[in-house]
Structures are given as C-alpha cells and as structure tokens.
Write a protein that holds these residues in place. Structure first.
Motif, PDB file in Angstrom:
ATOM      1  N   PHE A 103       3.668  14.782   6.836  1.00 54.36           N
ATOM      2  CA  PHE A 103       2.931  15.124   5.618  1.00 54.36           C
ATOM      3  C   PHE A 103       2.302  13.914   4.929  1.00 54.36           C
ATOM      4  N   TRP A 104       2.626  12.701   5.357  1.00 54.38           N
ATOM      5  CA  TRP A 104       2.031  11.527   4.719  1.00 54.38           C
ATOM      6  C   TRP A 104       0.517  11.585   4.875  1.00 54.38           C
ATOM      7  N   ILE A 105      -0.188  11.201   3.800  1.00 53.49           N
ATOM      8  CA  ILE A 105      -1.651  11.240   3.815  1.00 53.49           C
ATOM      9  C   ILE A 105      -2.209   9.947   3.231  1.00 53.49           C
ATOM     10  N   VAL A 106      -3.525   9.785   3.372  1.00 59.98           N
ATOM     11  CA  VAL A 106      -4.225   8.616   2.839  1.00 59.98           C
ATOM     12  C   VAL A 106      -4.872   8.975   1.506  1.00 59.98           C
ATOM     13  N   HIS A 107      -4.765   8.071   0.558  1.00 61.03           N
ATOM     14  CA  HIS A 107      -5.465   8.187  -0.722  1.00 61.03           C
ATOM     15  C   HIS A 107      -6.329   6.950  -0.906  1.00 61.03           C
ATOM     16  N   ILE A 108      -7.589   7.137  -1.260  1.00 58.55           N
ATOM     17  CA  ILE A 108      -8.497   6.013  -1.502  1.00 58.55           C
ATOM     18  C   ILE A 108      -8.584   5.794  -3.010  1.00 58.55           C
ATOM     19  N   VAL A 109      -8.310   4.583  -3.432  1.00 61.20           N
ATOM     20  CA  VAL A 109      -8.248   4.252  -4.856  1.00 61.20           C
ATOM     21  C   VAL A 109      -9.627   4.399  -5.490  1.00 61.20           C
ATOM     22  N   GLN A 110      -9.653   5.102  -6.623  1.00 65.08           N
ATOM     23  CA  GLN A 110     -10.886   5.282  -7.385  1.00 65.08           C
ATOM     24  C   GLN A 110     -10.868   4.380  -8.622  1.00 65.08           C
ATOM     25  N   ALA A 111     -12.028   4.249  -9.237  1.00 67.57           N
ATOM     26  CA  ALA A 111     -12.150   3.404 -10.428  1.00 67.57           C
ATOM     27  C   ALA A 111     -11.195   3.899 -11.516  1.00 67.57           C
ATOM     28  N   GLY A 112     -10.470   2.971 -12.129  1.00 64.14           N
ATOM     29  CA  GLY A 112      -9.569   3.293 -13.228  1.00 64.14           C
ATOM     30  C   GLY A 112      -8.193   3.755 -12.804  1.00 64.14           C
ATOM     31  N   GLN A 113      -7.940   3.913 -11.520  1.00 64.97           N
ATOM     32  CA  GLN A 113      -6.633   4.383 -11.082  1.00 64.97           C
ATOM     33  C   GLN A 113      -5.639   3.229 -10.990  1.00 64.97           C
ATOM     34  N   THR A 114      -4.393   3.539 -11.285  1.00 64.49           N
ATOM     35  CA  THR A 114      -3.293   2.591 -11.139  1.00 64.49           C
ATOM     36  C   THR A 114      -2.307   3.141 -10.111  1.00 64.49           C
ATOM     37  N   LEU A 115      -1.435   2.279  -9.641  1.00 64.60           N
ATOM     38  CA  LEU A 115      -0.468   2.725  -8.641  1.00 64.60           C
ATOM     39  C   LEU A 115       0.475   3.771  -9.225  1.00 64.60           C
ATOM     40  N   SER A 116       0.895   3.568 -10.466  1.00 67.88           N
ATOM     41  CA  SER A 116       1.783   4.551 -11.091  1.00 67.88           C
ATOM     42  C   SER A 116       1.058   5.867 -11.329  1.00 67.88           C
ATOM     43  N   GLY A 117      -0.219   5.801 -11.700  1.00 63.98           N
ATOM     44  CA  GLY A 117      -0.992   7.024 -11.911  1.00 63.98           C
ATOM     45  C   GLY A 117      -1.189   7.797 -10.621  1.00 63.98           C
ATOM     46  N   VAL A 136       1.922  -4.569  -8.285  1.00 68.08           N
ATOM     47  CA  VAL A 136       1.424  -3.205  -8.485  1.00 68.08           C
ATOM     48  C   VAL A 136       0.105  -3.183  -9.241  1.00 68.08           C
ATOM     49  N   ASP A 137      -0.257  -4.283  -9.889  1.00 66.30           N
ATOM     50  CA  ASP A 137      -1.515  -4.335 -10.632  1.00 66.30           C
ATOM     51  C   ASP A 137      -2.655  -4.870  -9.778  1.00 66.30           C
ATOM     52  N   ALA A 138      -2.379  -5.135  -8.509  1.00 69.07           N
ATOM     53  CA  ALA A 138      -3.387  -5.792  -7.674  1.00 69.07           C
ATOM     54  C   ALA A 138      -4.163  -4.824  -6.790  1.00 69.07           C
ATOM     55  N   ILE A 139      -3.986  -3.508  -6.939  1.00 66.55           N
ATOM     56  CA  ILE A 139      -4.755  -2.582  -6.110  1.00 66.55           C
ATOM     57  C   ILE A 139      -6.211  -2.600  -6.565  1.00 66.55           C
ATOM     58  N   HIS A 140      -7.107  -2.222  -5.658  1.00 63.92           N
ATOM     59  CA  HIS A 140      -8.525  -2.319  -5.971  1.00 63.92           C
ATOM     60  C   HIS A 140      -9.252  -1.057  -5.518  1.00 63.92           C
ATOM     61  N   ILE A 141     -10.447  -0.868  -6.032  1.00 60.61           N
ATOM     62  CA  ILE A 141     -11.261   0.298  -5.703  1.00 60.61           C
ATOM     63  C   ILE A 141     -11.511   0.343  -4.195  1.00 60.61           C
ATOM     64  N   ASP A 142     -11.462   1.532  -3.629  1.00 62.04           N
ATOM     65  CA  ASP A 142     -11.679   1.807  -2.201  1.00 62.04           C
ATOM     66  C   ASP A 142     -10.520   1.354  -1.316  1.00 62.04           C
ATOM     67  N   GLN A 143      -9.432   0.879  -1.908  1.00 63.64           N
ATOM     68  CA  GLN A 143      -8.264   0.520  -1.089  1.00 63.64           C
ATOM     69  C   GLN A 143      -7.621   1.788  -0.544  1.00 63.64           C
ATOM     70  N   LYS A 144      -7.244   1.750   0.724  1.00 65.47           N
ATOM     71  CA  LYS A 144      -6.601   2.905   1.359  1.00 65.47           C
ATOM     72  C   LYS A 144      -5.089   2.778   1.202  1.00 65.47           C
ATOM     73  N   LEU A 145      -4.494   3.748   0.528  1.00 62.73           N
ATOM     74  CA  LEU A 145      -3.054   3.761   0.309  1.00 62.73           C
ATOM     75  C   LEU A 145      -2.436   4.926   1.074  1.00 62.73           C
ATOM     76  N   VAL A 146      -1.263   4.710   1.621  1.00 59.93           N
ATOM     77  CA  VAL A 146      -0.504   5.777   2.275  1.00 59.93           C
ATOM     78  C   VAL A 146       0.398   6.427   1.230  1.00 59.93           C
ATOM     79  N   VAL A 147       0.302   7.735   1.113  1.00 56.79           N
ATOM     80  CA  VAL A 147       1.121   8.484   0.161  1.00 56.79           C
ATOM     81  C   VAL A 147       2.254   9.159   0.940  1.00 56.79           C
ATOM     82  N   PRO A 148       3.509   8.730   0.733  1.00 59.22           N
ATOM     83  CA  PRO A 148       4.629   9.261   1.527  1.00 59.22           C
ATOM     84  C   PRO A 148       5.153  10.588   0.992  1.00 59.22           C
TER      85      PRO A 148
END
Length: 333
Positions: free
Chosen positions: A108-122, A143-155
């Motif tokens: 069920f793990w999926i990819v999320h691409i970071v959008q403008a204004g998003q934080t890791l906790s959000g 955790v404050d170093a993520i950037h726009i268009d970064q591909k994150l794995v959501v477990p």
C-alpha cells in the motif's frame, strides 16, 4: 671347446661414487616454510538482478502488481518515473524491484510529490502517518528541509481513500417581488435529486482485487472467468451509494426497487442477474464473508461460483466510519 674368459672383480664396472648433499639449514629462530596449498576452485557467484521486467496484463492494477511481486506501489512508481500516478495500461512494460526498500514495506505504500506550502507533518496528517515515520522511511534528517517536487514515500498500511468534499446545498434564485395586491406565489419544491454516479479514490484497485478473488475461486471450481461490465458496475455503484446515504445495506433500494429492476434501469438487458452486498473494510474481508460464512451452499457463494454468470460489476461507497458498502451485480447477456 673354447676356454671361458676369466672374470675378475676388478673388471666389473662400478657406479660413480656419491657426493654427499650439503644439509639445508634453517636460520635459528625461524620456523621452516609452510607449503602453500593449491587454490580450491569455487563456483562463480551469480548475483540476483536488482529488478525484473513485467508486462501489464488485462485486469492488472498497480496494487495487484505490487501484491504479486511482494513490493510496494511506491517502489514501482519510483522505478518507472510514474510520479503519483497509479494508472497502468495494458501492454506497458514495468520495471519491478526485486528487493524491498524497508523490512516493513507494504504493497500500500505510495509516492507523494511535495507541493508548495506543504510540510512533512502536514503531509503526514493528510495520510494519517506521523512525521517521524515519514522522516525515517525517507531518510530525512531535517524535517524542515523538504522541497517542492520532492518525491516522498508514504508508508501506508491500507488503501488510501481521499476525503470526499462536503457537498454544498444548491443555490436557489430568489423569486421576483410580487405586487402587494397579489398574493405571493408559493415557491415550487423541486423533487429530491437522483443519486448521481460517483467514485471514491482507489475504487479501481478494490474492483481489481474483487475480480481477482472471484475468478480464482471460479477457476478452482471449473467455472469460466467473469469479465467486467460497465452497465453492471453502474447499477452496483449507484446502489452502494444509496446504501451509504441511508446508512444501511439491503437488496432493496430506497425507492423500493429490486436488484433486477435497478440493473435494468442502468440499461443492462441480460437474461439473468444476481446481487451480493456486504459492509466491510477491505475487498478481502468482504469476499471472505461472501464465500465462507455460509459454506457450502450459501446464496452469495453460489452467485460467485455460478457458471451461468459471465459478467460482473462492483460498486464501492465510503460509509464514513472506516468501512465501505460493497455491491456485486452479476449477469449474463
């Protein structure tokens, strides 16, 4: 008679005298050299490929492919540059990793691409995953170093279903003012709107899993596989939404229509039809109820195995409490 020649000891040839070999001395304090053993031949080590190629088959979904290869949807998305997309097309060739990215990796793990204004906790709150777990899986130290268009794995541990927007009541235009001498016209009350076909996020993966489970048992029983019917799916989906709207399931619709009437209303003209319904949290649990709870001759099981049916459609509606209403409509043209 000839006389024999005399033979003397002196006339017998003798070997050359042996010269004594000088003894080999080992310097004091040093052990004698150890002979080096001959190398033992070994079998060549064949490394397992890091990935395999898979061609998408009819009825495949990304989730079903991930299940089959024991990896996550995210691993396949990343290996094939799919971004957040979970769409696979018949005939496409996918690269499938052969090793898990984490021991706890789930299909069920999926990819999320970071959008403008998003934080890791959000992002974690969006999916119901803690920021700490997100940071660990994605090896993020800051955790404050993520950037726009970064591909994150959501477990995730189950299929993610996006929240449905809250429907807004239709706006009603104000009636024009009436002369004071005339009585005000009574506003006409519009009839309640018919339920419109709508789908939840991830419903296609649920349908693919249900079709896979149905056809596996049918094959074991010698029955032909079912194929998906868009008309049966439409009737099943509308009834699932009706059950969710009123808060309970039944083979009878809110307007009193039977399953046969609802299926015909959707435009399906098959000679025979049938229906299963259930409330549950996953396709596997629902199928288990249908197939095993009334063993061996329950009506739901008989519908699943009936060789009379050749087509099926599945409806899935979110009940809003962590569960779903599942409807299976069967038919034969």
């Amino acid at each position: 008679m000839k006389a024999l020649a005399a033979t003397t000891i002196a006339s017998i040839p003798t070997a050359a005298p042996l010269t004594p070999r000088a003894p080999t001395r080992t310097p004091a304090g040093e052990p004698p050299p150890t002979p080096t053993p001959a190398p033992t031949p070994t079998e060549p080590v064949v490394s397992q490929p890091a990935s395999v190629q898979y061609t998408v088959q009819a009825g495949d979904t990304l989730l079903a492919i991930a299940y089959r290869h024991n990896v996550s949807m995210a691993a396949i998305q990343l290996a094939n540059g799919m971004g957040e997309s979970q769409i696979v097309r018949l005939g496409d060739t996918l690269t499938i990793p052969t090793e898990k990215m984490d021991p706890d990796e789930s299909a069920f793990w999926i990819v999320h691409i970071v959008q403008a204004g998003q934080t890791l906790s959000g992002i974690g709150q969006l999916y119901g995953v803690s920021a700490g777990v997100m940071a660990r899986i994605n090896q993020i130290a800051d955790v404050d170093a993520i950037h726009i268009d970064q591909k994150l794995v959501v477990p995730l541990t189950t299929l993610f279903v996006a929240a449905r927007p809250t429907p807004q009541p239709p706006s009603v235009a104000a009636a024009p003012a009436q002369p004071t001498a005339q009585p005000a016209a009574r506003a006409a009350v519009p009839p309640p709107p018919r339920i419109a076909y709508s789908d939840i996020g991830g419903a296609d993966a649920f349908r693919a899993r249900l079709l896979e489970l149905h056809n596996a048992e049918r094959a074991a029983a010698g029955a032909p596989p079912l194929v998906m019917s868009s008309l049966l799916q439409q009737s099943a989906q509308l009834h699932a939404q009706d059950c969710a709207a009123r808060g309970f399931g039944s083979h009878t619709g809110s307007d009193g229509a039977t399953s046969r009437a609802r299926i015909a209303r959707a435009g399906y003209t098959g000679r025979i039809t049938g229906e299963n319904w259930a409330f549950g949290r996953s396709p596997d649990r629902v199928f288990d109820m249908w197939f095993h709870q009334e063993y061996p001759d329950g009506p739901h099981r008989l519908n699943i195995l009936s060789a009379r049916y050749t087509e099926v459609g599945f409806g899935i509606a979110d009940a809003g409490n962590g569960g779903f209403y599942f409807i299976a409509n069967f038919g034969a043209p």
